[in-house]
Scaffold this motif. Structure first.
Motif, PDB file in Angstrom:
ATOM      1  N   GLY A 180      14.457 -36.077  44.159  1.00  0.00           N
ATOM      2  CA  GLY A 180      13.985 -37.186  44.119  1.00  0.00           C
ATOM      3  C   GLY A 180      14.087 -36.673  42.103  1.00  0.00           C
ATOM      4  N   ALA A 181      14.232 -35.948  41.734  1.00  0.00           N
ATOM      5  CA  ALA A 181      13.633 -34.755  40.387  1.00  0.00           C
ATOM      6  C   ALA A 181      14.975 -35.316  39.382  1.00  0.00           C
ATOM      7  CB  ALA A 181      13.407 -33.228  40.663  1.00  0.00           C
ATOM      8  N   ARG A 182      14.466 -35.144  37.801  1.00  0.00           N
ATOM      9  CA  ARG A 182      15.885 -35.407  37.573  1.00  0.00           C
ATOM     10  C   ARG A 182      15.475 -33.519  36.539  1.00  0.00           C
ATOM     11  NH1 ARG A 182      14.783 -39.788  33.167  1.00  0.00           N
ATOM     12  NH2 ARG A 182      12.977 -38.646  32.182  1.00  0.00           N
ATOM     13  N   TYR A 183      16.965 -33.416  36.172  1.00  0.00           N
ATOM     14  CA  TYR A 183      16.691 -31.649  35.939  1.00  0.00           C
ATOM     15  C   TYR A 183      16.870 -31.444  34.805  1.00  0.00           C
ATOM     16  CZ  TYR A 183      18.351 -27.039  37.358  1.00  0.00           C
ATOM     17  OH  TYR A 183      18.603 -25.002  36.811  1.00  0.00           O
ATOM     18  N   LEU A 184      17.023 -30.653  34.016  1.00  0.00           N
ATOM     19  CA  LEU A 184      17.532 -29.870  32.959  1.00  0.00           C
ATOM     20  C   LEU A 184      17.460 -28.555  32.907  1.00  0.00           C
ATOM     21  CD1 LEU A 184      16.029 -31.195  29.908  1.00  0.00           C
ATOM     22  CD2 LEU A 184      18.251 -31.270  29.882  1.00  0.00           C
ATOM     23  N   ASP A 185      18.331 -27.432  32.232  1.00  0.00           N
ATOM     24  CA  ASP A 185      18.435 -26.338  32.587  1.00  0.00           C
ATOM     25  C   ASP A 185      18.501 -26.072  31.244  1.00  0.00           C
ATOM     26  OD1 ASP A 185      19.078 -24.611  35.472  1.00  0.00           O
ATOM     27  OD2 ASP A 185      20.161 -23.563  33.399  1.00  0.00           O
ATOM     28  N   GLY A 186      18.230 -24.343  31.252  1.00  0.00           N
ATOM     29  CA  GLY A 186      17.952 -23.719  30.822  1.00  0.00           C
ATOM     30  C   GLY A 186      18.436 -21.981  30.143  1.00  0.00           C
ATOM     31  N   GLY A 187      18.763 -22.258  29.021  1.00  0.00           N
ATOM     32  CA  GLY A 187      19.167 -20.822  29.085  1.00  0.00           C
ATOM     33  C   GLY A 187      18.604 -19.809  27.289  1.00  0.00           C
ATOM     34  N   MET A 188      17.806 -18.859  27.856  1.00  0.00           N
ATOM     35  CA  MET A 188      15.926 -19.066  26.577  1.00  0.00           C
ATOM     36  C   MET A 188      17.627 -17.427  26.025  1.00  0.00           C
ATOM     37  SD  MET A 188      12.792 -18.799  28.425  1.00  0.00           S
ATOM     38  CE  MET A 188      12.345 -18.829  26.847  1.00  0.00           C
ATOM     39  N   MET A 189      17.517 -17.539  24.524  1.00  0.00           N
ATOM     40  CA  MET A 189      17.367 -16.676  23.826  1.00  0.00           C
ATOM     41  C   MET A 189      16.317 -16.014  22.766  1.00  0.00           C
ATOM     42  SD  MET A 189      21.227 -16.484  25.038  1.00  0.00           S
ATOM     43  CE  MET A 189      21.463 -15.839  23.704  1.00  0.00           C
ATOM     44  N   ALA A 190      15.422 -15.644  23.462  1.00  0.00           N
ATOM     45  CA  ALA A 190      14.328 -15.327  23.168  1.00  0.00           C
ATOM     46  C   ALA A 190      14.409 -14.255  23.468  1.00  0.00           C
ATOM     47  CB  ALA A 190      13.291 -16.265  22.467  1.00  0.00           C
ATOM     48  N   VAL A 191      12.940 -13.700  23.623  1.00  0.00           N
ATOM     49  CA  VAL A 191      11.957 -11.944  24.247  1.00  0.00           C
ATOM     50  C   VAL A 191      10.603 -13.084  23.673  1.00  0.00           C
ATOM     51  CG1 VAL A 191      13.337 -10.286  23.966  1.00  0.00           C
ATOM     52  CG2 VAL A 191      12.228 -10.352  22.382  1.00  0.00           C
ATOM     53  N   PRO A 192       9.838 -12.341  24.797  1.00  0.00           N
ATOM     54  CA  PRO A 192       8.376 -12.788  24.421  1.00  0.00           C
ATOM     55  C   PRO A 192       7.345 -12.012  23.170  1.00  0.00           C
ATOM     56  CG  PRO A 192       8.421 -11.992  26.559  1.00  0.00           C
ATOM     57  CD  PRO A 192      10.130 -11.794  25.473  1.00  0.00           C
ATOM     58  N   PRO A 193       8.049 -11.787  22.178  1.00  0.00           N
ATOM     59  CA  PRO A 193       7.304 -11.820  21.141  1.00  0.00           C
ATOM     60  C   PRO A 193       8.456 -12.700  19.905  1.00  0.00           C
ATOM     61  CG  PRO A 193       7.679  -9.301  21.594  1.00  0.00           C
ATOM     62  CD  PRO A 193       8.460  -9.870  22.445  1.00  0.00           C
ATOM     63  N   MET A 194       8.863 -13.359  20.670  1.00  0.00           N
ATOM     64  CA  MET A 194       9.707 -15.013  19.651  1.00  0.00           C
ATOM     65  C   MET A 194       8.866 -15.861  19.880  1.00  0.00           C
ATOM     66  SD  MET A 194      13.929 -13.597  19.724  1.00  0.00           S
ATOM     67  CE  MET A 194      14.093 -14.161  19.220  1.00  0.00           C
ATOM     68  N   ILE A 195       8.711 -15.787  20.933  1.00  0.00           N
ATOM     69  CA  ILE A 195       8.288 -17.148  21.359  1.00  0.00           C
ATOM     70  C   ILE A 195       6.914 -17.987  20.484  1.00  0.00           C
ATOM     71  CG2 ILE A 195       6.894 -18.327  23.046  1.00  0.00           C
ATOM     72  CD1 ILE A 195       8.481 -16.699  25.135  1.00  0.00           C
ATOM     73  N   GLY A 196       7.195 -18.928  19.756  1.00  0.00           N
ATOM     74  CA  GLY A 196       5.939 -19.589  19.222  1.00  0.00           C
ATOM     75  C   GLY A 196       6.507 -19.267  17.626  1.00  0.00           C
ATOM     76  N   VAL A 197       7.068 -18.759  17.034  1.00  0.00           N
ATOM     77  CA  VAL A 197       7.880 -17.682  15.832  1.00  0.00           C
ATOM     78  C   VAL A 197       8.819 -18.117  15.528  1.00  0.00           C
ATOM     79  CG1 VAL A 197       7.347 -15.509  14.685  1.00  0.00           C
ATOM     80  CG2 VAL A 197       6.129 -15.189  16.881  1.00  0.00           C
ATOM     81  N   PRO A 198       8.448 -19.490  14.896  1.00  0.00           N
ATOM     82  CA  PRO A 198      10.109 -20.064  14.418  1.00  0.00           C
ATOM     83  C   PRO A 198      10.357 -18.912  13.341  1.00  0.00           C
ATOM     84  CG  PRO A 198       8.285 -21.314  14.044  1.00  0.00           C
ATOM     85  CD  PRO A 198       7.385 -20.338  14.232  1.00  0.00           C
ATOM     86  N   GLU A 199      10.348 -18.616  13.208  1.00  0.00           N
ATOM     87  CA  GLU A 199      11.865 -17.550  12.112  1.00  0.00           C
ATOM     88  C   GLU A 199      11.705 -16.391  12.418  1.00  0.00           C
ATOM     89  OE1 GLU A 199       6.719 -16.209  11.482  1.00  0.00           O
ATOM     90  OE2 GLU A 199       7.849 -17.943  11.544  1.00  0.00           O
ATOM     91  N   ALA A 200      11.283 -15.676  13.726  1.00  0.00           N
ATOM     92  CA  ALA A 200      11.907 -15.168  14.404  1.00  0.00           C
ATOM     93  C   ALA A 200      13.275 -15.509  14.974  1.00  0.00           C
ATOM     94  CB  ALA A 200      11.328 -14.307  15.752  1.00  0.00           C
ATOM     95  N   GLY A 201      13.706 -17.340  15.040  1.00  0.00           N
ATOM     96  CA  GLY A 201      14.663 -17.159  15.258  1.00  0.00           C
ATOM     97  C   GLY A 201      16.003 -17.708  16.998  1.00  0.00           C
ATOM     98  N   GLY A 202      14.853 -17.237  17.657  1.00  0.00           N
ATOM     99  CA  GLY A 202      15.015 -17.840  19.300  1.00  0.00           C
ATOM    100  C   GLY A 202      15.365 -19.208  19.399  1.00  0.00           C
ATOM    101  N   TYR A 203      15.993 -19.684  20.536  1.00  0.00           N
ATOM    102  CA  TYR A 203      16.132 -20.639  20.839  1.00  0.00           C
ATOM    103  C   TYR A 203      16.612 -20.892  21.739  1.00  0.00           C
ATOM    104  CZ  TYR A 203      20.930 -19.584  19.443  1.00  0.00           C
ATOM    105  OH  TYR A 203      21.828 -19.031  20.193  1.00  0.00           O
ATOM    106  N   VAL A 204      16.346 -22.210  23.089  1.00  0.00           N
ATOM    107  CA  VAL A 204      16.957 -21.683  24.278  1.00  0.00           C
ATOM    108  C   VAL A 204      18.117 -23.292  24.332  1.00  0.00           C
ATOM    109  CG1 VAL A 204      16.097 -22.842  26.859  1.00  0.00           C
ATOM    110  CG2 VAL A 204      14.199 -21.868  24.827  1.00  0.00           C
ATOM    111  N   PHE A 205      19.023 -22.477  24.821  1.00  0.00           N
ATOM    112  CA  PHE A 205      19.904 -23.943  25.071  1.00  0.00           C
ATOM    113  C   PHE A 205      19.582 -24.597  26.553  1.00  0.00           C
ATOM    114  CE2 PHE A 205      22.654 -19.911  24.172  1.00  0.00           C
ATOM    115  CZ  PHE A 205      23.607 -20.474  23.126  1.00  0.00           C
TER     116      PHE A 205
END
Length: 275
Positions: free
Chosen positions: A96-121
């Motif tokens: 009964g759930a809707r679903y999105l799958d994500g592929g993370m192109m980042a390591v923890p130090p990149m999270i919350g740091v836009p200039e680091a260039g990390g993103y998620v597919f």
């Protein structure tokens, strides 16, 4: 990774309920404003949007197997195979759930740091992605790659596979100088700049694959490159370095030359890899 995501959402003012298989890790977020659930079922019940960041696909079964997912929107950020992601999407829908799958192109130090260039597919229903786009973009950039739930994992593994190929070449390069009176630090910037300079060749490969013309825009022909491979192998032998990282690729180049055109690029090797 999950802690870094949580802290970024909390810092942006998003209400957050957290659960971790190691309770102490979840408790550490309480001081930053998170509500700590005493069970995964309670965490799932707290909100409509449920974000999963665990070790692997099996751990999702272990964690969410007994949770009621009816009416929930599940975003799964584990690293998985495309087949696992598609199966997990069906698993979620059956509950009964809707679903999105994500592929993370980042390591923890990149999270919350836009200039680091990390993103998620992200892949899955477009409308579901659009509904949560702004929230999902808080910790990392977002790149939507299609309705097929397996595409985020496919893009993720494709890029990571290229990364490991780069690591393999880098390892071989450093091995060649390992026994010499050469400071590795002098090779590193040269190596980095050269890899960056070569990276755009991926665009030409893509164009050749789209057109089917592997001779389009060729700078260094397959025949010429195959003729040069003995130099690399001999250098490795002279330096006392194994050729096990380069050898398989060179063998594919020789096979392609034997059955293709010497005027084409290295793109034909891809056809040998596809079974």
């Amino acid at each position: 990774m999950g802690t870094a995501l949580a802290r970024t959402w909390l810092a942006a003012g998003h209400p957050l309920t957290v659960w971790n298989r190691s309770p102490a890790r979840a408790e550490a977020l309480a001081a930053e404003g998170a509500q700590v659930a005493d069970s995964v079922a309670a965490a799932v019940e707290a909100n409509t949007l449920v974000v999963v960041c665990l070790l692997d696909d099996a751990s999702v079964d272990q964690a969410l197997g007994g949770a009621d997912l009816t009416g929930k929107d599940l975003v799964n950020l584990i690293t998985s195979t495309p087949a696992q992601a598609r199966a997990r999407a069906e698993w979620a829908r059956a509950r009964g759930a809707r679903y999105l799958d994500g592929g993370m192109m980042a390591v923890p130090p990149m999270i919350g740091v836009p200039e680091a260039g990390g993103y998620v597919f992200y892949s899955g229903p477009r409308e579901l992605f659009e509904q949560y786009r702004e929230t999902l973009a808080v910790p990392l950039g977002t790149t939507y790659v299609g309705e097929d739930a397996g595409y985020a994992a496919l893009y993720d593994v494709a890029l990571l596979s290229a990364m490991y190929g780069m690591f393999a070449g880098t390892a071989h390069a450093f091995a060649l100088i390992r026994k010499e009176d050469i400071d590795p630090a002098t090779l590193a910037p040269l190596l980095t700049d050269y890899v960056v300079a070569m990276a755009p060749s991926a665009r030409l490969t893509a164009e050749q694959l789209r057109s089917g013309d592997y001779t389009k825009g060729v700078v260094s022909s397959l025949a010429m490159q195959v003729a040069g491979t003995p130099t690399f192998l001999s250098t490795a032998e002279q330096q006392g370095v194994s050729t096990e990282l380069l050898g398989p690729y060179f063998e594919l180049m020789r096979r392609r030359l034997a059955e293709g055109s010497g005027e084409e690029d290295l793109t034909g090797v891809i056809d040998l890899l596809v079974r």
